[in-house]
Write a protein that holds these residues in place. Structure first.
Motif, mmCIF file in Angstrom:
data_model
loop_
_atom_site.group_PDB
_atom_site.id
_atom_site.type_symbol
_atom_site.label_atom_id
_atom_site.label_comp_id
_atom_site.label_asym_id
_atom_site.label_seq_id
_atom_site.Cartn_x
_atom_site.Cartn_y
_atom_site.Cartn_z
ATOM 1 N N MET A 192 13.926 1.427 -7.346
ATOM 2 C CA MET A 192 13.178 2.677 -7.185
ATOM 3 C C MET A 192 11.963 2.435 -6.305
ATOM 4 O O MET A 192 11.338 1.378 -6.382
ATOM 5 N N ASN A 193 11.655 3.393 -5.488
ATOM 6 C CA ASN A 193 10.549 3.266 -4.556
ATOM 7 C C ASN A 193 9.203 3.317 -5.284
ATOM 8 O O ASN A 193 8.927 4.220 -6.062
ATOM 9 N N ARG A 194 8.364 2.316 -4.989
ATOM 10 C CA ARG A 194 7.066 2.241 -5.655
ATOM 11 C C ARG A 194 6.164 3.407 -5.288
ATOM 12 O O ARG A 194 5.360 3.868 -6.110
ATOM 13 N N CYS A 195 6.270 3.881 -4.055
ATOM 14 C CA CYS A 195 5.443 5.019 -3.626
ATOM 15 C C CYS A 195 5.773 6.266 -4.441
ATOM 16 O O CYS A 195 4.878 7.027 -4.822
ATOM 17 N N LEU A 196 7.067 6.481 -4.705
ATOM 18 C CA LEU A 196 7.468 7.637 -5.515
ATOM 19 C C LEU A 196 6.952 7.516 -6.940
ATOM 20 O O LEU A 196 6.498 8.503 -7.533
ATOM 21 N N ILE A 197 7.025 6.295 -7.481
ATOM 22 C CA ILE A 197 6.514 6.078 -8.843
ATOM 23 C C ILE A 197 5.016 6.327 -8.880
ATOM 24 O O ILE A 197 4.500 6.985 -9.792
ATOM 25 N N SER A 198 4.296 5.813 -7.907
ATOM 26 C CA SER A 198 2.843 6.011 -7.849
ATOM 27 C C SER A 198 2.504 7.493 -7.727
ATOM 28 O O SER A 198 1.566 7.985 -8.382
#
Length: 361
Positions: A1-7
């Motif tokens: 999963m993309n860290r930017c999306l999680i952030s």
């Protein structure tokens, strides 16, 4: 999963809490993210630390935990002494339920490979067994809370808070001596040729102590895990019409009636639990492609693991907390029940590691 999306998702949820719920809950969510990030990033496992001492004579994990307890006590006890009306300790009554619950919890956490915080952060990391255990843990916690009154009828005494009973200096002195004694015992048990200092774990312990103190300041109560699990189970059972909280001794208490009737986002323990999951998920997103995945489990291992997860939830309510609520928060805020919990849970772990080995986990 993309860290930017999680952030981005975490930022949206933070602003939602600040706008629609309260700034306090939003800040506690950030504390939870920090807790999850540290637990997952340092792989700070309370269960693993005990197991390494028992099986490998490696005291490094336990020594880091003792450092965490001492540092948290050095911060939290003065806060409790200075603000007795605003801040509360993690008090639990010494009781037969505490003795039984702590022993069973110590056994079950070794089989399930996680305590309350361990189950949360490993579920956030995407480890299948812990993801499967999480809802069963909540079910067990709910049933344990619903039957707690019957267990307390076996015998209990009023909670004992060392700060209120003896004063700040005396309480901290007693705590420090107790931690030194546990450290001496751990080193005697260990293979003293092996290093007991693990830099990553000690840094993790320091950060966890700071975050635990922030939790106390912001929430007005110490860091906890299992109450949130029990609340989730109680809400689900009430919504399904299979549970009447007004007929239950625990859930009919005014504070629990209010919590049960409110949004889960208003519960401080639930918010930090959600934050721990989010923080661990953020750490998991950093995993490199091709990193080793957890090995698959057999059907028997799944059954045993899930059963252990249920016992984790049930026994933690009887014991008034897990490694966090009873040990970390209990001892660091001067509760006598934390000192009873530790040896009983360790004795349970002595059996738990053998059960774990028997089923080849």
């Amino acid at each position: 999963m993309n860290r930017c999306l999680i952030s981005a998702a975490m930022a949206v949820f933070f602003f939602f809490l600040a706008w629609a719920v309260s700034l306090r809950q939003a800040l506690l969510f950030l504390v939870g993210i920090g807790l999850g990030g540290v637990l997952a990033g340092a792989r700070f496992g309370f269960t693993t630390g005990w197991r390494l001492l028992i099986e490998n004579r490696d005291a490094s994990g336990v020594m880091a935990q003792l450092f965490l307890l001492g540092l948290a006590a050095a911060v939290c006890m003065p806060l409790l002494a200075a603000f007795p009306g605003e801040l509360g300790a993690a008090l639990g009554p010494p009781s037969y339920s505490l003795l039984i619950g702590a022993f069973v919890f110590g056994l079950a956490m070794q089989v399930a490979d996680g305590c309350g915080s361990g189950t949360l952060y490993k579920a956030g990391l995407g480890i299948p067994l812990n993801m499967g255990i999480l809802p069963i843990f909540a079910l067990g916690s709910f049933l344990g809370s619903a039957q707690l009154e019957q267990w307390l009828q076996l015998g209990s005494i009023a909670p004992v808070g060392l700060v209120a009973r003896f004063g700040l200096l005396e309480a901290f002195g007693i705590t420090l001596l107790g931690l030194i004694a546990l450290g001496w015992a751990a080193l005697r048990w260990s293979d003293r040729i092996a290093p007991w200092f693990n830099k990553k774990l000690f840094i993790g312990a320091m950060l966890l102590a700071v975050l635990a103190a922030l939790n106390l300041i912001i929430a007005g109560q110490p860091w906890g895990i299992v109450y949130g699990f029990g609340l989730w189970g109680a809400k689900a059972a009430t919504a399904l019409g299979v549970f009447d909280p007004t007929a239950n001794a625990f859930w009919s208490e005014p504070v629990n009636v209010r919590t049960l009737s409110q949004s889960v986002f208003l519960d401080v323990t639930s918010i930090t639990n959600i934050g721990i999951l989010a923080g661990a998920l953020w750490i998991a997103a950093k995993r490199k492609v091709g990193a080793a995945e957890p090995r698959s489990l057999t059907g028997t291992q799944w059954v045993v693991g899930i059963a252990a997860g249920f016992l984790l939830g049930y026994s933690s309510r009887l014991a008034f907390g897990c490694n966090i609520g009873a040990m970390v928060s209990g001892i660091s805020t001067g509760s006598l029940h934390g000192w009873i919990w530790v040896p009983m849970a360790f004795m349970g772990s002595l059996i738990g590691v053998r059960v774990r080995r028997r089923f080849n986990f």
